[in-house]
Structures are given as structure tokens and as C-alpha cells.
Design a protein around this motif. Structure first.
Motif, PDB file in Angstrom:
ATOM      1  N   ILE A 138     -87.794   3.053  38.922  1.00  0.00           N
ATOM      2  CA  ILE A 138     -87.116   3.643  37.762  1.00  0.00           C
ATOM      3  C   ILE A 138     -86.890   5.134  37.992  1.00  0.00           C
ATOM      4  N   GLU A 139     -87.909   5.816  38.456  1.00  0.00           N
ATOM      5  CA  GLU A 139     -87.809   7.258  38.709  1.00  0.00           C
ATOM      6  C   GLU A 139     -86.735   7.563  39.752  1.00  0.00           C
ATOM      7  N   ASP A 140     -86.670   6.747  40.795  1.00  0.00           N
ATOM      8  CA  ASP A 140     -85.650   6.918  41.834  1.00  0.00           C
ATOM      9  C   ASP A 140     -84.252   6.786  41.239  1.00  0.00           C
ATOM     10  N   CYS A 141     -84.066   5.799  40.373  1.00  0.00           N
ATOM     11  CA  CYS A 141     -82.760   5.607  39.724  1.00  0.00           C
ATOM     12  C   CYS A 141     -82.414   6.778  38.817  1.00  0.00           C
ATOM     13  N   LEU A 142     -83.396   7.272  38.079  1.00  0.00           N
ATOM     14  CA  LEU A 142     -83.150   8.388  37.163  1.00  0.00           C
ATOM     15  C   LEU A 142     -82.764   9.669  37.901  1.00  0.00           C
ATOM     16  N   LYS A 143     -83.306   9.853  39.091  1.00  0.00           N
ATOM     17  CA  LYS A 143     -83.035  11.064  39.871  1.00  0.00           C
ATOM     18  C   LYS A 143     -81.723  10.984  40.653  1.00  0.00           C
ATOM     19  N   SER A 144     -81.189   9.787  40.808  1.00  0.00           N
ATOM     20  CA  SER A 144     -80.009   9.578  41.636  1.00  0.00           C
ATOM     21  C   SER A 144     -78.724   9.739  40.837  1.00  0.00           C
ATOM     22  N   ASP A 145     -77.689  10.228  41.508  1.00  0.00           N
ATOM     23  CA  ASP A 145     -76.387  10.332  40.848  1.00  0.00           C
ATOM     24  C   ASP A 145     -75.493   9.129  41.145  1.00  0.00           C
ATOM     25  N   ASN A 146     -75.986   8.175  41.941  1.00  0.00           N
ATOM     26  CA  ASN A 146     -75.173   6.993  42.232  1.00  0.00           C
ATOM     27  C   ASN A 146     -75.968   5.683  42.126  1.00  0.00           C
ATOM     28  N   LYS A 147     -77.032   5.708  41.342  1.00  0.00           N
ATOM     29  CA  LYS A 147     -77.816   4.513  41.025  1.00  0.00           C
ATOM     30  C   LYS A 147     -78.032   4.476  39.522  1.00  0.00           C
ATOM     31  N   LEU A 148     -78.160   3.262  39.004  1.00  0.00           N
ATOM     32  CA  LEU A 148     -78.354   3.115  37.566  1.00  0.00           C
ATOM     33  C   LEU A 148     -79.252   1.919  37.300  1.00  0.00           C
ATOM     34  N   PHE A 149     -80.161   2.079  36.355  1.00  0.00           N
ATOM     35  CA  PHE A 149     -81.016   0.994  35.881  1.00  0.00           C
ATOM     36  C   PHE A 149     -81.014   1.095  34.357  1.00  0.00           C
ATOM     37  N   ILE A 150     -80.442   0.085  33.706  1.00  0.00           N
ATOM     38  CA  ILE A 150     -80.346   0.101  32.256  1.00  0.00           C
ATOM     39  C   ILE A 150     -81.030  -1.111  31.643  1.00  0.00           C
ATOM     40  N   VAL A 151     -81.497  -0.925  30.420  1.00  0.00           N
ATOM     41  CA  VAL A 151     -82.110  -2.005  29.664  1.00  0.00           C
ATOM     42  C   VAL A 151     -81.348  -2.187  28.357  1.00  0.00           C
ATOM     43  N   ALA A 152     -81.236  -3.442  27.943  1.00  0.00           N
ATOM     44  CA  ALA A 152     -80.632  -3.787  26.652  1.00  0.00           C
ATOM     45  C   ALA A 152     -81.768  -4.210  25.734  1.00  0.00           C
ATOM     46  N   LYS A 153     -81.820  -3.587  24.546  1.00  0.00           N
ATOM     47  CA  LYS A 153     -82.921  -3.862  23.614  1.00  0.00           C
ATOM     48  C   LYS A 153     -82.386  -4.316  22.259  1.00  0.00           C
ATOM     49  N   LEU A 154     -83.013  -5.379  21.754  1.00  0.00           N
ATOM     50  CA  LEU A 154     -82.807  -5.836  20.384  1.00  0.00           C
ATOM     51  C   LEU A 154     -84.126  -5.662  19.671  1.00  0.00           C
ATOM     52  N   ASN A 155     -84.135  -4.914  18.590  1.00  0.00           N
ATOM     53  CA  ASN A 155     -85.378  -4.649  17.855  1.00  0.00           C
ATOM     54  C   ASN A 155     -86.485  -4.169  18.789  1.00  0.00           C
ATOM     55  N   ASN A 156     -86.128  -3.298  19.710  1.00  0.00           N
ATOM     56  CA  ASN A 156     -87.052  -2.687  20.671  1.00  0.00           C
ATOM     57  C   ASN A 156     -87.586  -3.651  21.730  1.00  0.00           C
ATOM     58  N   LYS A 157     -87.044  -4.856  21.814  1.00  0.00           N
ATOM     59  CA  LYS A 157     -87.441  -5.853  22.824  1.00  0.00           C
ATOM     60  C   LYS A 157     -86.373  -5.886  23.914  1.00  0.00           C
ATOM     61  N   ILE A 158     -86.814  -5.826  25.177  1.00  0.00           N
ATOM     62  CA  ILE A 158     -85.862  -5.906  26.287  1.00  0.00           C
ATOM     63  C   ILE A 158     -85.349  -7.336  26.394  1.00  0.00           C
ATOM     64  N   VAL A 159     -84.021  -7.488  26.272  1.00  0.00           N
ATOM     65  CA  VAL A 159     -83.392  -8.809  26.323  1.00  0.00           C
ATOM     66  C   VAL A 159     -82.407  -8.920  27.477  1.00  0.00           C
ATOM     67  N   GLY A 160     -82.169  -7.815  28.175  1.00  0.00           N
ATOM     68  CA  GLY A 160     -81.275  -7.825  29.326  1.00  0.00           C
ATOM     69  C   GLY A 160     -81.458  -6.570  30.143  1.00  0.00           C
ATOM     70  N   VAL A 161     -81.135  -6.661  31.419  1.00  0.00           N
ATOM     71  CA  VAL A 161     -81.180  -5.495  32.305  1.00  0.00           C
ATOM     72  C   VAL A 161     -79.984  -5.541  33.252  1.00  0.00           C
TER      73      VAL A 161
END
Length: 178
Positions: free
Chosen positions: A57-80
């Protein structure tokens, strides 16, 4: 962070993954692995430590050409969704995406929202010029979504996946970003 309204009228929040999500992401991956044979990993195959997930996660956050996203419903991760581009100058403009959604949430638009977020991010980077993906040849609903988003079929790789002693081909698809 971006909010979307789903087909069932629920509000979905999509945001970049952060280190505090790591344990929940590991739980999510272990669950989604049991729900579909369309992924590149199956039940019991995500042997990842909390420290390794946090570092990813940290590597993705520091990069300008990588992405890691989460989709949350009611604060629950339901997709990435992830996008991993190359580090070398000749390939840092393109990479491969991966996306998954918990089975109980299929069909309400979460995959489409994840793709929307990811493709908008790719355009905004002014770095990413090509988004690639691999999809199992018999995953017709995913292929239909990708084609609707402008992805083109670029080839087929035979025997890419082996599940329960059966081989599956994958379709290579790509989207050029202007």
C-alpha cells in the motif's frame, strides 16, 4: 475520495487504500478468493502478511504511476482495484489493472465505479497512456463491461490459468489513454 450512487441507491465510497486498511484488505482478498474462479488466485493462495500488505500500500501511495483503491459500503470493503505500471522509462506509461468485487455485491455497479475511478486517475496522471488487463475468455460479463469502457481485444493467451486440472485462456485487452 469519490462517492458514487449505486443501482440499488446505496452510496459507495472509493478511495486510495491506506495502511489502516491493510488487515481488512487481507480479509477481503481471502473471502473473494473463495467466491470466483475468474481471479488469478484461489482459496488459500493469498498468503500475505500484514507487514507485506502495508508495504505494498505504501509503495502505491508513493508512486505516481501505481494505484490501489478500495470500494466501501458502510465502511466495509466490497471491492478493490489495482494498477501497476513499470518503473523503467520505456514502460512507466503503461501497466495492468486488476479488479474484484465481493460476490454478494455483483450486479449493482461497483465494478463500473472502480473502473471509472481508475480510468479518471490514469488520465489525470498525464503519465499513463495505456491500461492493460487480462480477463478469462469465458467471463462474458467482465468483457462486456471492459468493451463498454472502450477496451479493445488485443489477443488471446491459451492455457494462462489452470483450475482443478482444467486450462483456461485469457483475453488481453487494452485501452489507450490520450
Amino acid at each position: 475520495m469519490k462517492k458514487y450512487i449505486l443501482k440499488n441507491k446505496d452510496e459507495l465510497v472509493i478511495q486510495k487504500a491506506n495502511k489502516s486498511d491493510a488487515l481488512y484488505i487481507i480479509d477481503y482478498l481471502n473471502k473473494v478468493a473463495c467466491e470466483s474462479d475468474f481471479l488469478t488466485f484461489g482459496e488459500g493462495e493469498m498468503n500475505i502478511t500484514l507487514e507485506a500488505e502495508e508495504a505494498f500500500i505504501e509503495d502505491c501511495l508513493k508512486s505516481d504511476n501505481k494505484l490501489f483503491i478500495v470500494a466501501k459500503l458502510n465502511n466495509k470493503i466490497v471491492g478493490v482495484a489495482t494498477f501497476m505500471a513499470g518503473a523503467k522509462p520505456r514502460i512507466r506509461h503503461m501497466g495492468e489493472l486488476g479488479v474484484s468485487v465481493l460476490k454478494e455485491y455483483w450486479g449493482i455497479g461497483i465494478g463500473n465505479c472502480l473502473m471509472d475511478y481508475l480510468l479518471n486517475w490514469a488520465k489525470e496522471t498525464n503519465i499513463i497512456k495505456k491500461v492493460n488487463l487480462r480477463v478469462r475468455e469465458d467471463n462474458h460479463s467482465a468483457i462486456k463491461l471492459y468493451e463498454k469502457l472502450g477496451f479493445k481485444k488485443e489477443g488471446i493467451v491459451s492455457r494462462e490459468l489452470k483450475i482443478d486440472d482444467k486450462f483456461y485462456s485469457v483475453v488481453l485487452m487494452g485501452l489507450e489513454i490520450d
